[in-house]
Every structure is written in C-alpha cells, then in structure tokens.
Design an enzyme around this catalytic site. Structure first.
Site, PDB file in Angstrom:
ATOM      1  N   CYS A 145       9.130 -10.486   4.349  1.00  0.00           N
ATOM      2  CA  CYS A 145       8.865 -10.709   5.774  1.00  0.00           C
ATOM      3  C   CYS A 145       8.609 -12.203   6.009  1.00  0.00           C
ATOM      4  O   CYS A 145       7.838 -12.575   6.883  1.00  0.00           O
ATOM      5  CB  CYS A 145       7.730  -9.831   6.275  1.00  0.00           C
ATOM      6  SG  CYS A 145       6.139 -10.150   5.497  1.00  0.00           S
ATOM      7  N   PRO A 156       0.792  -1.240   0.000  1.00  0.00           N
ATOM      8  CA  PRO A 156       0.000   0.000   0.000  1.00  0.00           C
ATOM      9  C   PRO A 156       0.825   1.292   0.000  1.00  0.00           C
ATOM     10  O   PRO A 156       0.267   2.362   0.158  1.00  0.00           O
ATOM     11  CB  PRO A 156      -0.802  -0.119   1.296  1.00  0.00           C
ATOM     12  CG  PRO A 156       0.093  -0.898   2.205  1.00  0.00           C
ATOM     13  CD  PRO A 156       0.833  -1.870   1.339  1.00  0.00           C
ATOM     14  N   GLY A 157       2.128   1.207  -0.148  1.00  0.00           N
ATOM     15  CA  GLY A 157       2.893   2.435  -0.339  1.00  0.00           C
ATOM     16  C   GLY A 157       3.701   2.895   0.866  1.00  0.00           C
ATOM     17  O   GLY A 157       4.251   3.994   0.851  1.00  0.00           O
TER      18      GLY A 157
HETATM   19  C1  SAM Z   1       4.933  -7.078   0.738  1.00  0.00           C
HETATM   20  S1  SAM Z   1       3.723  -6.298  -0.215  1.00  0.00           S
HETATM   21  C2  SAM Z   1       4.452  -4.716  -0.532  1.00  0.00           C
HETATM   22  C3  SAM Z   1       4.326  -3.751   0.610  1.00  0.00           C
HETATM   23  C4  SAM Z   1       4.773  -2.353   0.211  1.00  0.00           C
HETATM   24  N1  SAM Z   1       6.106  -2.360  -0.375  1.00  0.00           N
HETATM   25  C5  SAM Z   1       4.762  -1.407   1.387  1.00  0.00           C
HETATM   26  O1  SAM Z   1       5.799  -1.227   2.033  1.00  0.00           O
HETATM   27  O2  SAM Z   1       3.713  -0.816   1.663  1.00  0.00           O
HETATM   28  C6  SAM Z   1       3.911  -7.057  -1.784  1.00  0.00           C
HETATM   29  C7  SAM Z   1       3.075  -6.449  -2.880  1.00  0.00           C
HETATM   30  O3  SAM Z   1       3.425  -7.073  -4.118  1.00  0.00           O
HETATM   31  C8  SAM Z   1       2.277  -7.128  -4.899  1.00  0.00           C
HETATM   32  N2  SAM Z   1       2.473  -8.104  -5.990  1.00  0.00           N
HETATM   33  C9  SAM Z   1       1.972  -9.354  -6.115  1.00  0.00           C
HETATM   34  N3  SAM Z   1       2.332  -9.888  -7.299  1.00  0.00           N
HETATM   35  C10 SAM Z   1       3.088  -8.958  -7.929  1.00  0.00           C
HETATM   36  C11 SAM Z   1       3.723  -8.890  -9.195  1.00  0.00           C
HETATM   37  N4  SAM Z   1       3.658  -9.923 -10.057  1.00  0.00           N
HETATM   38  N5  SAM Z   1       4.373  -7.762  -9.545  1.00  0.00           N
HETATM   39  C12 SAM Z   1       4.446  -6.710  -8.675  1.00  0.00           C
HETATM   40  N6  SAM Z   1       3.857  -6.718  -7.457  1.00  0.00           N
HETATM   41  C13 SAM Z   1       3.183  -7.817  -7.096  1.00  0.00           C
HETATM   42  C14 SAM Z   1       1.191  -7.514  -3.901  1.00  0.00           C
HETATM   43  O4  SAM Z   1      -0.098  -7.246  -4.413  1.00  0.00           O
HETATM   44  C15 SAM Z   1       1.572  -6.656  -2.713  1.00  0.00           C
HETATM   45  O5  SAM Z   1       0.919  -5.423  -2.776  1.00  0.00           O
END
Ligand code: SAM
Length: 335
Positions: A243, A123-124
C-alpha cells in the site's frame, strides 16, 4: 507545485507528482484529506451474504453493496455507529477490510485444494479471504514474525472460522530455502511505508516517512520476494503487493526479481471499475523491465486505498535454482 492544505511531507508530495498521472493527482491528494468510507465483507465461511446483509440492514446499517463485488458493502461516508459492536462482527460473519485488499486476493485467485503461502500474514485479513475463496479446502501457511501480530492473526483466523490455515511465527525471508517450489499460490503483502494510509489530519500517520525509510523497506521487500519466489511451484502464481506509492517498494522490487530470475514472468490481469495506472517502467532516470507495465497501481479515492499489485509466475522447466528442501521442511503443510 500545487497548493495543498495538507500537512503531508513536501518531498512525499513531490514524489507523488512524479508517479501519479496529472489527471488523477488532485483526486489522489484529496484522498489523504478525507476519511475512508467504511467497507465490510461478509465471511461466507460463517454465513451467507444475503443473511448477513439483511441482519445488518434490520439493525439500521444502511449498506450499499459494492459494485462488482459478491460479498462487500459500504456504509455512508460519515457513518459513526461501529460495526465492531455487532454480533455479526463478534461471531466472525463480517470483516472490515479495504476493497483494494480484497482485490489483491481476487487477482491471486486461489482455488479449493491448493497449497497457498501467505508470507506476511497478520492481522489475517487476506489470509481469511484466501480461505474463504478456497472454501476452507487445501492448505494455507500463514507466516508472521512479530509476536503480538502473530497472536492477533491467530485470534482473527479462529473468529473467522478459518480451519485451512496454519500460522508460522518466523521471518518470511527464511521460508523459500526451507520449502522450495512447494506452493501453488504465494501472497507477499509486504511490510511497507504504508503511504496510502497517510492522513493529513493525523501527523503521526506520516511522522516517520523518509526516503531512507523507503530504501530500508525496499531492501527487506526484495529479500521477501526472492524467498517467496523460491517457495513457488513452477507454473504457480505469486502476487506481490503493497500500500505504498514509492516505486522503490514496488516496481523496483519486482525488477530486482526479474533480473535475478529470468524464469520469473509478469502475468497481465485486468481490474475493471477501479481507478488505476499501469506499473512504471522508469523511475528517477533508471529504466526498468518493460513488462512492469503489466503491473497495476490502484489509485486512491474515497473507497479504495492506493495499492500496487504485480502478478508473477515461474516458467516451467527453466530450472529455478531452488535447491533441495531442508530437513525442517517436514514441519510445513503437505498436500
Ligand atoms: C501489510 S502487513 C500484512 C497485512 C495482512 N496481509 C492482512 O491483509 O491482514 C505486513 C506484515 O508483514 C509483517 N512482516 C514484517 N517483517 C516481516 C518479515 N521479515 N517476514 C514476514 N512478515 C513480516 C508485518 O509484521 C506485518 O504484519
């Protein structure tokens, strides 16, 4: 095996026993049983740290500045009054974020004016901290394929006053070949099994955990990391983090990159003040690159989530097999 009060999957706990040093195992297991201490960071794109700390303290929030952080503070463990109901939150002056996530951005260390790729952005939380470290100067391409998460990312960036980022709703695996060697810094905060977010009192948090799921995550992560590395400029810095505890989602993902790209090198870094262990160089009988000991695992406690961090650079002039940029690369930010 130790006796556990937890409802965590037995196989998960057995794997942890093989990953975490014996001296830290009890603390690691206890971290699943206790609620995390709430931590906020002040968003200096919207206000000064002193101003916002003072405002929240005057509203009765007993903030305890986080050691070694210039902008984060914690609340007492059992604190109930939500920070999300404050004006500081609504106006984007604070963001609730685990400090392990903050450290990921600190290790990547983006500078004002740079071109940065955040490949898994929603979510950013980290995108907005990247922007804060860059003083909203430079460019951030924030990639997120999942529709509702993409709109949440956009809403958060607006609330937090981030003007330097542009969102791209697309699959991160397709980015590298579109914009090879474009970015000074690349963050891959990969989608993972989220093992460090498991909670003993919430069986839903680990209901879908399985080694098959880990293998699935690992396949996707390897492709995301390859794409990210392709998008990195020679001499640039890439941070891969998750994580999860699973080595298949961490060291083995980086190991696959090192095997495929001899010009990829792990950059050592230090994180004083957090419980940690070096990256593993062996898992289930398989020997991994010796340089993986320069990766770092943050071990969980009451404040910090368990995290894996590995900083990578691309050797200059070794001839990364990037290929020419595609025509639709024009849609990407240019400096
Ligand atoms: C660990 S979360 C990221 C959290 C974010 N970086 C933060 O600090 O708020 C991983 C994210 O990767 C996204 N995701 C899943 N498959 C993906 C893909 N093929 N390419 C890019 N992002 C992807 C997920 O939907 C999720 O929002």
């Amino acid at each position: 095996m130790e006796t556990l009060s937890t409802t965590l999957p037995v196989r998960f706990v057995e794997r942890l026993q093989a990953i975490v040093p014996p001296a830290r195992l009890a603390e690691t297991l206890a971290s699943f049983d206790r609620p995390k201490i709430p931590v906020l960071r002040v968003n200096t794109l919207r206000s000064s740290v002193m101003e916002t700390f003072t405002e929240l303290q005057s509203q009765g929030f007993p903030l305890d500045p986080l050691p070694k952080s210039e902008y984060a503070a914690s609340l007492p463990p059992e604190w109930k009054r939500p920070l999300t109901e404050t004006a500081a939150f609504a106006e984007g002056r604070i963001y609730l974020q685990n400090p392990s996530s903050m450290l990921a951005v600190e290790v990547l260390a983006p500078r004002p004016g740079e071109e940065v790729l955040d490949l898994c952005a929603a979510p950013g939380g980290k995108t907005s901290l990247l922007a804060m470290k860059m003083g909203n100067r430079g460019r951030i391409a924030a990639v997120e394929p999942v529709k509702d998460r993409f709109y949440r990312l956009k809403a958060n960036l607006t609330r937090l006053g981030v003007t330097v980022a542009r969102g791209y709703r697309m699959d991160g695996r397709a980015v590298g070949h579109k914009v090879p060697e474009r970015f000074d810094r690349v963050l891959v905060d990969a989608p993972c099994s989220s093992e460090s977010r498991f909670r003993s009192e919430d069986p839903q948090s680990h209901a879908h955990w399985h080694e098959r799921k880990i293998a699935e995550c690992s396949r996707k992560q390897k492709r995301l990391l390859l794409s990210a590395f392709q998008a990195l400029k020679p001499g640039g810095r890439l941070l891969y983090c998750t994580c999860a505890f699973a080595p298949e989602e961490n060291e083995m993902v980086v190991d696959a990159l090192l095997l495929r790209h001899p010009e990829a090198e792990i950059v050592p870094f230090q994180l004083p003040g957090v419980a940690q262990q070096p990256g593993l160089t062996r898992w289930q009988g398989k020997t991994l690159a010796a340089s993986l000991k320069e990766a770092l695992r943050i071990l969980p406690d009451r404040i910090y989530d368990g995290f894996f961090l590995c900083l990578v650079t691309k050797g200059r002039g070794v001839g990364a097999k990037a290929g020419p940029a595609r025509k639709d690369a024009a849609a990407w930010p240019r400096s």
